[in-house]
Design a protein around this motif. Structure first.
Motif, PDB file in Angstrom:
ATOM      1  N   UNK A  88       0.824  -1.211   0.000  1.00  0.00           N
ATOM      2  CA  UNK A  88       0.000   0.000   0.000  1.00  0.00           C
ATOM      3  C   UNK A  88       0.857   1.258   0.000  1.00  0.00           C
ATOM      4  N   UNK A  89       1.943   1.232   0.774  1.00  0.00           N
ATOM      5  CA  UNK A  89       2.838   2.395   0.786  1.00  0.00           C
ATOM      6  C   UNK A  89       3.515   2.588  -0.568  1.00  0.00           C
ATOM      7  N   UNK A  90       3.892   1.477  -1.207  1.00  0.00           N
ATOM      8  CA  UNK A  90       4.509   1.576  -2.536  1.00  0.00           C
ATOM      9  C   UNK A  90       3.519   2.124  -3.547  1.00  0.00           C
ATOM     10  N   UNK A  91       2.273   1.646  -3.517  1.00  0.00           N
ATOM     11  CA  UNK A  91       1.245   2.155  -4.413  1.00  0.00           C
ATOM     12  C   UNK A  91       1.001   3.645  -4.176  1.00  0.00           C
ATOM     13  N   UNK A  92       1.009   4.022  -2.879  1.00  0.00           N
ATOM     14  CA  UNK A  92       0.778   5.427  -2.566  1.00  0.00           C
ATOM     15  C   UNK A  92       1.915   6.292  -3.085  1.00  0.00           C
ATOM     16  N   UNK A  93       3.151   5.819  -2.959  1.00  0.00           N
ATOM     17  CA  UNK A  93       4.291   6.581  -3.481  1.00  0.00           C
ATOM     18  C   UNK A  93       4.233   6.673  -5.008  1.00  0.00           C
ATOM     19  N   UNK A  94       3.835   5.565  -5.639  1.00  0.00           N
ATOM     20  CA  UNK A  94       3.701   5.595  -7.086  1.00  0.00           C
ATOM     21  C   UNK A  94       2.596   6.554  -7.514  1.00  0.00           C
ATOM     22  N   UNK A  95       1.518   6.553  -6.769  1.00  0.00           N
ATOM     23  CA  UNK A  95       0.418   7.463  -7.094  1.00  0.00           C
ATOM     24  C   UNK A  95       0.860   8.911  -6.949  1.00  0.00           C
ATOM     25  N   UNK A  96       1.558   9.205  -5.838  1.00  0.00           N
ATOM     26  CA  UNK A  96       2.046  10.567  -5.628  1.00  0.00           C
ATOM     27  C   UNK A  96       3.060  10.964  -6.696  1.00  0.00           C
ATOM     28  N   UNK A  97       3.943  10.027  -7.080  1.00  0.00           N
ATOM     29  CA  UNK A  97       4.938  10.344  -8.099  1.00  0.00           C
ATOM     30  C   UNK A  97       4.264  10.610  -9.438  1.00  0.00           C
ATOM     31  N   UNK A  98       3.269   9.767  -9.746  1.00  0.00           N
ATOM     32  CA  UNK A  98       2.530   9.974 -10.996  1.00  0.00           C
ATOM     33  C   UNK A  98       1.781  11.295 -10.969  1.00  0.00           C
ATOM     34  N   UNK A  99       1.198  11.608  -9.811  1.00  0.00           N
ATOM     35  CA  UNK A  99       0.482  12.877  -9.666  1.00  0.00           C
ATOM     36  C   UNK A  99       1.417  14.059  -9.827  1.00  0.00           C
ATOM     37  N   UNK A 100       2.603  13.974  -9.249  1.00  0.00           N
ATOM     38  CA  UNK A 100       3.582  15.056  -9.384  1.00  0.00           C
ATOM     39  C   UNK A 100       4.055  15.193 -10.828  1.00  0.00           C
ATOM     40  N   UNK A 101       4.269  14.049 -11.489  1.00  0.00           N
ATOM     41  CA  UNK A 101       4.686  14.115 -12.895  1.00  0.00           C
ATOM     42  C   UNK A 101       3.589  14.740 -13.759  1.00  0.00           C
ATOM     43  N   UNK A 102       2.339  14.389 -13.450  1.00  0.00           N
ATOM     44  CA  UNK A 102       1.224  14.964 -14.210  1.00  0.00           C
ATOM     45  C   UNK A 102       1.156  16.470 -14.018  1.00  0.00           C
ATOM     46  N   UNK A 103       1.305  16.917 -12.759  1.00  0.00           N
ATOM     47  CA  UNK A 103       1.271  18.356 -12.489  1.00  0.00           C
ATOM     48  C   UNK A 103       2.433  19.067 -13.169  1.00  0.00           C
ATOM     49  N   UNK A 104       3.592  18.440 -13.171  1.00  0.00           N
ATOM     50  CA  UNK A 104       4.758  19.028 -13.798  1.00  0.00           C
ATOM     51  C   UNK A 104       4.535  19.146 -15.311  1.00  0.00           C
ATOM     52  N   UNK A 105       3.946  18.123 -15.894  1.00  0.00           N
ATOM     53  CA  UNK A 105       3.643  18.148 -17.320  1.00  0.00           C
ATOM     54  C   UNK A 105       2.642  19.258 -17.637  1.00  0.00           C
ATOM     55  N   UNK A 106       1.625  19.429 -16.761  1.00  0.00           N
ATOM     56  CA  UNK A 106       0.645  20.495 -16.990  1.00  0.00           C
ATOM     57  C   UNK A 106       1.290  21.852 -16.928  1.00  0.00           C
ATOM     58  N   UNK A 107       2.249  22.042 -16.021  1.00  0.00           N
ATOM     59  CA  UNK A 107       2.942  23.312 -15.946  1.00  0.00           C
ATOM     60  C   UNK A 107       3.722  23.596 -17.224  1.00  0.00           C
ATOM     61  N   UNK A 108       4.414  22.557 -17.734  1.00  0.00           N
ATOM     62  CA  UNK A 108       5.181  22.742 -18.955  1.00  0.00           C
ATOM     63  C   UNK A 108       4.261  23.075 -20.140  1.00  0.00           C
ATOM     64  N   UNK A 109       3.126  22.380 -20.182  1.00  0.00           N
ATOM     65  CA  UNK A 109       2.183  22.661 -21.249  1.00  0.00           C
ATOM     66  C   UNK A 109       1.636  24.085 -21.164  1.00  0.00           C
ATOM     67  N   UNK A 110       1.403  24.549 -19.946  1.00  0.00           N
ATOM     68  CA  UNK A 110       0.929  25.903 -19.751  1.00  0.00           C
ATOM     69  C   UNK A 110       1.957  26.924 -20.196  1.00  0.00           C
ATOM     70  N   UNK A 111       3.227  26.664 -19.951  1.00  0.00           N
ATOM     71  CA  UNK A 111       4.279  27.583 -20.356  1.00  0.00           C
ATOM     72  C   UNK A 111       4.372  27.634 -21.888  1.00  0.00           C
ATOM     73  N   UNK A 112       4.256  26.490 -22.514  1.00  0.00           N
ATOM     74  CA  UNK A 112       4.340  26.437 -23.972  1.00  0.00           C
ATOM     75  C   UNK A 112       3.127  27.138 -24.587  1.00  0.00           C
TER      76      UNK A 112
END
Length: 453
Positions: free
Chosen positions: A429-453
């Motif tokens: 469960x902790x591993x899944x939660x870390x993966x979820x958070x990492x995926x969520x952070x990557x998604x947010x980071x991607x949205x920021x880059x898209x917004x800048x472009x």
């Protein structure tokens, strides 16, 4: 007429002869027998132990004994005391007589031309033995001399002069435990150490099994502690405490088996119950943490919380009764009836509760552990109450302790499997939660880059 007179004179002469010779001899003999009987307090010569025949160990077969209050003064009131022919109850001391002292009366004789010395040993568990010699209805204390070896607290030296017979009285004080076994014997001085060793090693197979089981408990304890210090749950610490205290209690059983020393007396009369209660407190704390009872099972949370409080109260009451009173009735009731019946009821309540929630995998692990522990404990109890069954069982299974240890080992094994399962599930469960958070952070980071472009 002359013949008749002669016959009459012969009869009269014969009667006078018997009155002058035979009657005084008979009266004198009867008087001697009576006086001798009085001097030995009415004991027959069959009960006299010839110390010259004791080459190793001789158990008493004919003796007189009885139970008296600890305050009983043998110097003043012994003539009023009523002895019974021993042994009583096959040597097993009933709980109602534990708080009393044992009075033992026996005779020994020395037919040789040299001084004889042997050691008197009453059995287990007796922490003080005082010997007296009876002369003319009076008692005279003898010096208390134990052998210069370990485990010899209850041994006392008896010296008998050449061509002498003496009547002895033993005043024996008991340890407050239900395991007391009264089996008086005389031991030759050269055989004392060998006799002590033979007692301690009387059941090597059972001792070996217990040591192996204690080794397994140590492995479980070390594994739990390693898991805890590596970032595991607190339940591993509680599990280690449970295994450690119960394992130490079981280890001391064979280690101090049939040893006549004060440390064994302290353990057998007091410490074993305290160790067991502390271990069970850790077990209940483990159940509370393992199941997260405060959140998931409120009923079990109350059950085990009150159980810990009840054990603390039981240990406090037991300590007060053990050291504050001379009686044994209530102390024995707290240890063997009130506490153990309450713990048995708690196990039954948990089994019923877990059976109604069979879909919960964690409860199933605990259900099987408690069920097997209860089952093998009852089998152990049956062997204790019905010793005749032991003859029909093979090898190790003749021992009640073997069944108890087997049940305890299976319980701890299921608990450890449950701990491992829960820990593995939490890691996933902790591993899944870390993966979820990492995926969520990557998604947010991607949205920021898209917004800048």
């Amino acid at each position: 007429m002359k013949k008749i007179m002669r016959k009459t004179d012969c009869k009269i002469t014969s009667l006078l002869f018997y009155k002058k010779i035979i009657s005084p001899a008979a009266i004198t003999g009867i008087a001697i027998i009576f006086l001798c009987g009085q001097s030995v307090w009415g004991q027959s010569t069959d009960s006299t132990i010839n110390v010259n025949a004791v080459s190793s160990v001789t158990f008493f077969k004919h003796f007189e004994m009885g139970y008296a209050p600890r305050s009983f003064d043998i110097r003043k009131d012994l003539s009023k005391f009523s002895f019974s022919k021993g042994p009583l109850n096959n040597g097993n001391v009933e709980p109602g007589n534990i708080s009393k002292k044992i009075l033992l009366r026996f005779r020994v004789c020395n037919n040789s031309d040299t001084l004889s010395a042997h050691y008197f040993f009453p059995g287990f568990y007796f922490n003080d033995v005082r010997l007296y010699e009876i002369k003319n209805d009076a008692v005279y204390p003898l010096p208390s001399i134990p052998p210069d070896v370990t485990d010899s607290v209850s041994f006392r030296l008896i010296r008998v002069s050449p061509k002498d017979t003496i009547t002895l009285l033993a005043e024996i004080f008991q340890v407050k435990t239900y395991n007391n076994k009264f089996a008086p014997r005389l031991v030759h001085p050269l055989y004392v150490e060998a006799h002590i060793s033979s007692l301690h090693n009387s059941n090597k197979t059972e001792v070996l099994v217990t040591y192996i089981f204690c080794g397994l408990l140590i492995m479980m304890t070390l594994f739990s502690l390693a898991s805890f210090f590596q970032g595991g749950n607190r339940e591993f610490l509680y599990y280690a405490g449970f295994a450690l205290f119960i394992g130490f209690m079981l280890f001391t059983k064979p280690y101090y088996l049939l040893r006549s020393n004060y440390l064994n007396f302290f353990y057998e009369s007091y410490l074993d119950f305290i160790l067991q209660c502390i271990g069970i407190c850790f077990y209940m704390a483990f159940m509370i943490g393992f199941l997260v009872t405060r959140k998931n099972y409120p009923f079990l949370h109350k059950l085990y919380t009150y159980g810990i409080i009840g054990l603390v109260v039981a240990m406090s009451v037991y300590t007060g009764l053990h050291y504050g009173t001379e009686g044994f009735f209530w102390e024995n009731a707290v240890e063997n009836y009130i506490t153990k019946v309450a713990l048995l009821l708690m196990i039954v309540v948990f089994l019923v509760y877990a059976a109604k929630r069979w879909d919960d995998r964690l409860l199933r692990y605990l259900f099987w552990g408690n069920f097997l522990y209860l089952l093998f404990s009852l089998m152990s109890l049956v062997l204790i109450l019905m010793p005749g069954l032991r003859r029909e069982l093979p090898g190790l299974f003749k021992s009640a302790l073997t069944f108890y240890e087997l049940g305890l080992f299976l319980e701890l094994s299921f608990f450890l499997m449950g701990l491992t399962y829960k820990n593995r599930r939490q890691i996933i469960e902790q591993t899944k939660e870390r993966e979820r958070l990492r995926t969520e952070n990557e998604r947010k980071e991607m949205e920021k880059q898209m917004a800048v472009m």
